[in-house]
Design an enzyme around this catalytic site. Structure first.
Site, short mmCIF file in Angstrom:
data_model
loop_
_atom_site.label_atom_id
_atom_site.label_comp_id
_atom_site.label_asym_id
_atom_site.label_seq_id
_atom_site.Cartn_x
_atom_site.Cartn_y
_atom_site.Cartn_z
N SER A 114 3.08 -1.97 10.21
CA SER A 114 4.97 -2.27 10.62
C SER A 114 5.29 -3.65 10.09
CB SER A 114 5.70 -2.12 12.38
OG SER A 114 5.10 -0.34 12.14
N GLY A 133 2.53 1.87 10.68
CA GLY A 133 3.24 3.45 10.61
C GLY A 133 4.66 3.47 12.30
N HIS A 159 -9.43 1.43 5.02
CA HIS A 159 -8.24 1.35 5.67
C HIS A 159 -8.71 2.38 6.98
CE1 HIS A 159 -4.04 2.61 6.72
NE2 HIS A 159 -3.99 1.05 5.47
N GLU A 211 -5.50 -4.98 11.05
CA GLU A 211 -4.34 -4.06 10.55
C GLU A 211 -4.73 -3.40 12.13
OE1 GLU A 211 -2.55 -2.89 6.75
OE2 GLU A 211 -3.98 -1.86 7.06
N GLU A 214 -6.99 4.31 8.12
CA GLU A 214 -6.76 5.60 7.65
C GLU A 214 -8.12 6.89 6.88
OE1 GLU A 214 -2.90 6.19 5.48
OE2 GLU A 214 -1.77 4.58 7.35
N ASN A 231 0.60 -1.25 -0.02
CA ASN A 231 0.12 0.33 0.36
C ASN A 231 0.77 1.02 0.26
OD1 ASN A 231 -2.12 1.95 0.53
ND2 ASN A 231 -2.80 0.87 2.46
N LYS A 280 0.49 4.62 -0.06
CA LYS A 280 -0.29 5.21 0.38
C LYS A 280 -0.07 6.10 -0.62
CE LYS A 280 -0.19 3.10 5.10
NZ LYS A 280 0.12 3.55 5.70
P1 13P Z 1 2.93 0.56 7.78
O1 13P Z 1 3.80 -0.80 6.72
O2 13P Z 1 4.07 1.50 7.15
O3 13P Z 1 3.03 0.47 9.16
O4 13P Z 1 0.78 0.32 6.71
C1 13P Z 1 0.82 -0.72 7.65
C2 13P Z 1 -0.45 -0.16 6.33
O5 13P Z 1 -1.23 0.51 7.36
C3 13P Z 1 -0.75 -0.68 5.37
O6 13P Z 1 -1.98 -0.87 4.25
#
Ligand code: 13P
Length: 251
Positions: free
Chosen positions: A212, A173, A95, A167, A97, A9, A11
């Site tokens: 992560s 992150g 997601h 997740e 976010e 992803n 982002k």
């Molecule tokens: P990270 O791998 O940067 O923690 O992000 C995970 C994520 O949100 C994947 O959709």
């Protein structure tokens, strides 16, 4: 038998130049891996160029969001049919976010899920709890609500054409990964709750872990019995790391 999957992803990262450099290295690094076992979910403006770079390779591609409506006066939005125009196979829905920063509730996510499937896309449905929800014992209830919204809307059979990504919000992150045991526990819980509706669907369902995942922890996470690969944020932007994670996700 369910197959392992590693999805990147990106982002809101990338540029035409960076994407080409990244994908050239990922294409080379994943040569010989099972076709479709690695996916990149990219920002909308890059779908056309990513499609050109990835068609006829082992890597699949998709988007990170989709609108629930098929067309209309929805300024700035993108429909599932539009994603199909670029031969996307996957789209991330729900997601954390999107849920926390853009106010998407579970009902909206369930409509996006259905819209994706109606256009032949495989939704990657994200679920997961915040740290506060985990610490107050609300985790199970939160994840059940996120899953049930989709099951109520689309039926449990719809999950046979979808992927779930667990997740935990506190691991996204942050560099704080759920331990393989912690993740396994929730994956088993998710599979178990779906099995109560349909055992066959639950057994065949690909459940990814996200939060992560790095080159140095992917293998032990993916070795857990109910973890079928990963949804990768930051590490999917570093070719060497993403390739190593894809390798860890080969069956
Ligand atoms: P990270 O791998 O940067 O923690 O992000 C995970 C994520 O949100 C994947 O959709």
């Amino acid at each position: 038998m369910r197959k392992k999957l590693v999805a990147g992803n990106w982002k809101m990262h990338g540029s035409l130049v960076q994407n080409k450099e990244l994908l050239d290295a990922v294409i080379t690094g994943t040569a010989g891996m099972r076709k479709g076992s690695c996916v990149v979910c990219v920002p909308y403006p890059y779908l056309s160029s990513v499609q050109s770079m990835l068609e006829n390779t082992q890597i699949a591609w998709g988007a990170q969001n989709v609108n629930q409506f098929s067309k209309g006066a929805y300024t700035g939005e993108v429909s599932a049919e539009m994603l199909k125009d670029f031969d996307c196979q996957y789209v991330i829905v729900g997601h954390s976010e999107r849920r926390s920063l853009f106010g998407e509730d579970s009902h909206t996510v369930s409509l996006k899920f259905t819209a994706s499937q109606n256009s032949g896309l495989m939704p990657i449905l994200c679920v997961g709890e915040t740290l506060q929800q985990r610490e107050t014992g609300a985790m199970e209830k939160v994840i059940a609500e996120q899953l049930d919204a989709v099951i109520d809307q689309a039926g449990v059979a719809s999950l046979s054409k979808a992927v779930i990504a667990y997740e935990p919000v506190w691991a996204i992150g942050t560099g704080k990964t759920a331990s393989p045991q912690q993740a396994q526990e929730v994956h088993a819980l998710i599979r178990g709750s779906i099995a109560r509706h349909d055992e066959g669907v639950a057994a065949d369902l690909t459940i990814l872990y996200g939060g992560s995942v790095k080159a140095n922890n992917a293998a032990e996470l993916f070795a857990m019995p109910d973890i079928d690969g990963g949804l990768i944020g930051g590490a999917s932007l570093i070719a060497e790391d993403f390739v190593a994670i894809c390798r860890a996700g080969q069956d």
